[in-house]
Design a protein around this motif. Structure first.
Motif, PDB file in Angstrom:
ATOM      1  N   ALA A 126      -5.623   8.067   7.472  1.00 28.48           N
ATOM      2  CA  ALA A 126      -6.489   7.280   6.446  1.00 28.48           C
ATOM      3  C   ALA A 126      -6.472   5.787   6.254  1.00 28.48           C
ATOM      4  CB  ALA A 126      -6.270   8.062   5.123  1.00 28.48           C
ATOM      5  N   MET A 127      -5.133   5.647   6.105  1.00 30.23           N
ATOM      6  CA  MET A 127      -4.687   3.986   5.866  1.00 30.23           C
ATOM      7  C   MET A 127      -5.207   3.133   7.011  1.00 30.23           C
ATOM      8  SD  MET A 127      -3.647   3.031   3.064  1.00 30.23           S
ATOM      9  CE  MET A 127      -2.609   3.791   1.584  1.00 30.23           C
ATOM     10  N   ILE A 166       0.013   3.601  -2.997  1.00 33.54           N
ATOM     11  CA  ILE A 166      -1.220   3.818  -3.530  1.00 33.54           C
ATOM     12  C   ILE A 166      -2.123   4.574  -2.431  1.00 33.54           C
ATOM     13  CG2 ILE A 166      -1.261   1.710  -5.074  1.00 33.54           C
ATOM     14  CD1 ILE A 166      -2.790   0.096  -2.917  1.00 33.54           C
ATOM     15  N   THR A 167      -3.375   4.972  -2.816  1.00 30.19           N
ATOM     16  CA  THR A 167      -4.185   6.077  -1.936  1.00 30.19           C
ATOM     17  C   THR A 167      -5.113   4.787  -1.059  1.00 30.19           C
ATOM     18  OG1 THR A 167      -6.031   5.865  -3.474  1.00 30.19           O
ATOM     19  CG2 THR A 167      -4.642   7.752  -3.685  1.00 30.19           C
ATOM     20  N   ALA A 168      -5.687   5.539   0.027  1.00 29.31           N
ATOM     21  CA  ALA A 168      -6.406   4.608   1.104  1.00 29.31           C
ATOM     22  C   ALA A 168      -7.767   3.889   0.273  1.00 29.31           C
ATOM     23  CB  ALA A 168      -7.096   5.462   2.039  1.00 29.31           C
ATOM     24  N   GLU A 169      -8.005   4.738  -0.890  1.00 32.37           N
ATOM     25  CA  GLU A 169      -9.222   4.370  -1.811  1.00 32.37           C
ATOM     26  C   GLU A 169      -8.913   3.239  -2.716  1.00 32.37           C
ATOM     27  OE1 GLU A 169      -8.412   7.513  -1.572  1.00 32.37           O
ATOM     28  OE2 GLU A 169     -10.005   7.789   0.170  1.00 32.37           O
ATOM     29  N   LYS A 170      -7.692   3.177  -3.264  1.00 32.67           N
ATOM     30  CA  LYS A 170      -7.268   2.136  -3.869  1.00 32.67           C
ATOM     31  C   LYS A 170      -6.778   0.756  -3.182  1.00 32.67           C
ATOM     32  CE  LYS A 170      -5.446   1.142  -7.858  1.00 32.67           C
ATOM     33  NZ  LYS A 170      -6.456   0.573  -9.173  1.00 32.67           N
ATOM     34  N   ASP A 214      -0.740   6.347   7.669  1.00 35.64           N
ATOM     35  CA  ASP A 214      -1.246   7.258   8.405  1.00 35.64           C
ATOM     36  C   ASP A 214      -2.645   7.176   8.770  1.00 35.64           C
ATOM     37  OD1 ASP A 214      -2.817   7.440   6.134  1.00 35.64           O
ATOM     38  OD2 ASP A 214      -2.145   9.441   5.190  1.00 35.64           O
ATOM     39  N   CYS A 233       0.860  -1.314   0.024  1.00 40.80           N
ATOM     40  CA  CYS A 233      -0.027  -0.247   0.105  1.00 40.80           C
ATOM     41  C   CYS A 233       0.928   1.249  -0.053  1.00 40.80           C
ATOM     42  CB  CYS A 233      -0.613   0.001   1.113  1.00 40.80           C
ATOM     43  SG  CYS A 233      -1.976  -1.444   1.206  1.00 40.80           S
ATOM     44  N   ASN A 282       5.621   9.315  -4.806  1.00 44.22           N
ATOM     45  CA  ASN A 282       4.491   9.107  -4.052  1.00 44.22           C
ATOM     46  C   ASN A 282       4.584   7.965  -2.953  1.00 44.22           C
ATOM     47  OD1 ASN A 282       4.711   7.214  -5.964  1.00 44.22           O
ATOM     48  ND2 ASN A 282       2.607   6.805  -6.369  1.00 44.22           N
ATOM     49  N   ARG A 283       5.512   8.028  -2.148  1.00 42.85           N
ATOM     50  CA  ARG A 283       5.634   6.828  -1.140  1.00 42.85           C
ATOM     51  C   ARG A 283       5.312   7.383   0.168  1.00 42.85           C
ATOM     52  NH1 ARG A 283       8.966   6.348  -4.974  1.00 42.85           N
ATOM     53  NH2 ARG A 283       9.458   4.394  -6.202  1.00 42.85           N
ATOM     54  N   ALA A 284       4.238   7.443   0.596  1.00 41.93           N
ATOM     55  CA  ALA A 284       3.781   8.000   1.998  1.00 41.93           C
ATOM     56  C   ALA A 284       3.596   6.932   2.971  1.00 41.93           C
ATOM     57  CB  ALA A 284       2.130   8.573   1.515  1.00 41.93           C
TER      58      ALA A 284
END
Ligand SMILES: Cc1cc2nc3c(=O)[nH]c(=O)nc-3n(C[C@H](O)[C@H](O)[C@H](O)COP(=O)(O)O)c2cc1C
Length: 358
Positions: A118-119, A48-52, A116, A45, A111-113
């Protein structure tokens, strides 16, 4: 039949094999195939975003009734340093010129977050059976929320000190990541790459130092490697590189060709691709700028200025600026569907263990 059932009993998988999370090249399709073969599938993950992430896990849940691992990075984010970024871009200037790219054109930030709020909410909602972290563990409040979901928490240790720290701070399983492994070194209490032990030295010393089960990672690509990991005291294995050439992986055509040609001497640890040390097949950027450069911006910002170069070179069918993350056992890779590969790995390991005990 396995010498040690701690991981099989904990995960409730057929085999003590984890498909390593591999950000950028593993999605639901490979996770489903590996799970159908009897492994624990991991959803990376970090990119990718939380939605993805929610979408990916939902696809997997619809297709297989197997446990799922959600994997996150948990580095401390560092703001991009404009002076360092400008210097880096200047270093890459000759390549921008060669590819006809305007260095002044705006580019998307890498984009490597880290894990957090949201996740964490997605983990609470989806309740994966396993959650794994790379680069340590998240802050206590977030980790407590993950543990409250009932998830088994794993994280990577590259030295014994990290394994002990992880156990003391709530990890239920330690992934002992030897220096042979492909991808980013999970190191978080050391920065010295030269000190990183290999899997053969690391695994037994971690097994001696912690009570929780240990999963061996790094350089394991066939039944011999799996049997060796058990001989060293591991209760399971995490395998990344050996799955890269499966048809279900998202590795691009040119990268696939580079992996197919790679051998035992093809990979190096580099910091030029992202700012953090990672092992991969040497590409042009790694050879000409690194493999280690003191000028690479902090993780993940080094990747930002490489983005347009990667895209331009890939259009020409080249992997000069592409992360070809892979471990030292890349030469043992097989082009085989992931379910079949998983069963072959397990069968070979059991046959090897039987042969050794007979
Ligand atoms: C292409 C690639 C990407 C990876 N990305 C991640 C990741 O996103 N998260 C993670 O925890 N580990 C990541 N890893 C490490 C793997 O999950 C695994 O621990 C490692 O591949 C094991 O060593 P091996 O490559 O020798 O099998 C990556 C490895 C590779 C090869």
């Amino acid at each position: 039949m396995w010498p040690n059932r701690r991981i099989i009993d904990l995960f409730k998988t057929e085999f003590p094999i984890v498909l390593g999370p591999m950000a950028g090249v593993v999605d639901a399709e490979l996770v489903i195939a590996a799970a159908q073969g009897g492994a624990l599938g991991s959803v990376p993950c970090a990119m990718i975003t939380a939605e993805k992430a929610r979408e990916q896990v939902n696809i997997i849940r619809q297709r297989v009734s197997a446990p799922v691992n959600m994997n996150f990075f948990c580095h401390t984010p560092v703001e991009a340093d404009p002076a360092c970024e400008a210097g880096w871009k200047a270093r890459l200037g000759e390549y921008y010129k060669e590819h006809g790219i305007d260095p002044a054109a705006p580019i998307a930030a890498a984009n490597r977050a880290p894990f957090d709020e949201a996740m964490c909410a997605v983990v609470e909602e989806l309740k994966p059976e396993v959650v794994s972290f790379h680069f340590g563990l998240p802050e206590r409040a977030l980790l407590d929320r993950v543990k409250a979901t009932g998830a088994i928490v794993m994280s990577s240790a590259t030295i014994v000190k990290e394994a002990v720290w992880l156990e003391q701070n709530g990890a239920d399983v330690i992934i002992a990541q030897g220096a042979e492994a492909g991808g980013h070194r999970g190191m978080f209490l050391t920065e010295n790459i030269a000190e990183q032990p290999g899997t053969f030295a690391l695994v037994p010393q971690v097994v001696d130092a912690v009570k929780v089960p240990v999963i061996a990672a790094g350089g394991i690509a066939d039944g011999r490697g799996i049997a060796a990991a058990f001989a060293l005291g591991a209760s399971g294995v995490q395998i990344g590189t050996a799955y890269l050439r499966c048809p279900e992986s998202k590795v691009s055509g040119p990268a696939r060709a580079a992996l197919a040609q790679a051998d035992d001497a093809s990979t190096v640890i580099t910091n030029v691709m992202t700012g953090r040390p990672a092992r991969g097949v040497a590409n042009r950027a790694m050879r000409e700028i690194g493999p280690i450069s003191p000028h690479a911006p902090a993780f993940p910002h080094a990747a930002t200025a490489l983005g347009p170069l990667k895209a331009a070179a890939e259009k020409l069918g080249k992997v000069d600026f592409t992360n070809l993350w892979a471990g030292q056992a890349v030469g043992l890779g097989r082009e085989m569907p992931a379910a079949e590969l998983t069963r072959a790995l397990a069968d070979e390991a059991l046959a090897r263990l039987r042969a050794l005990s007979g």
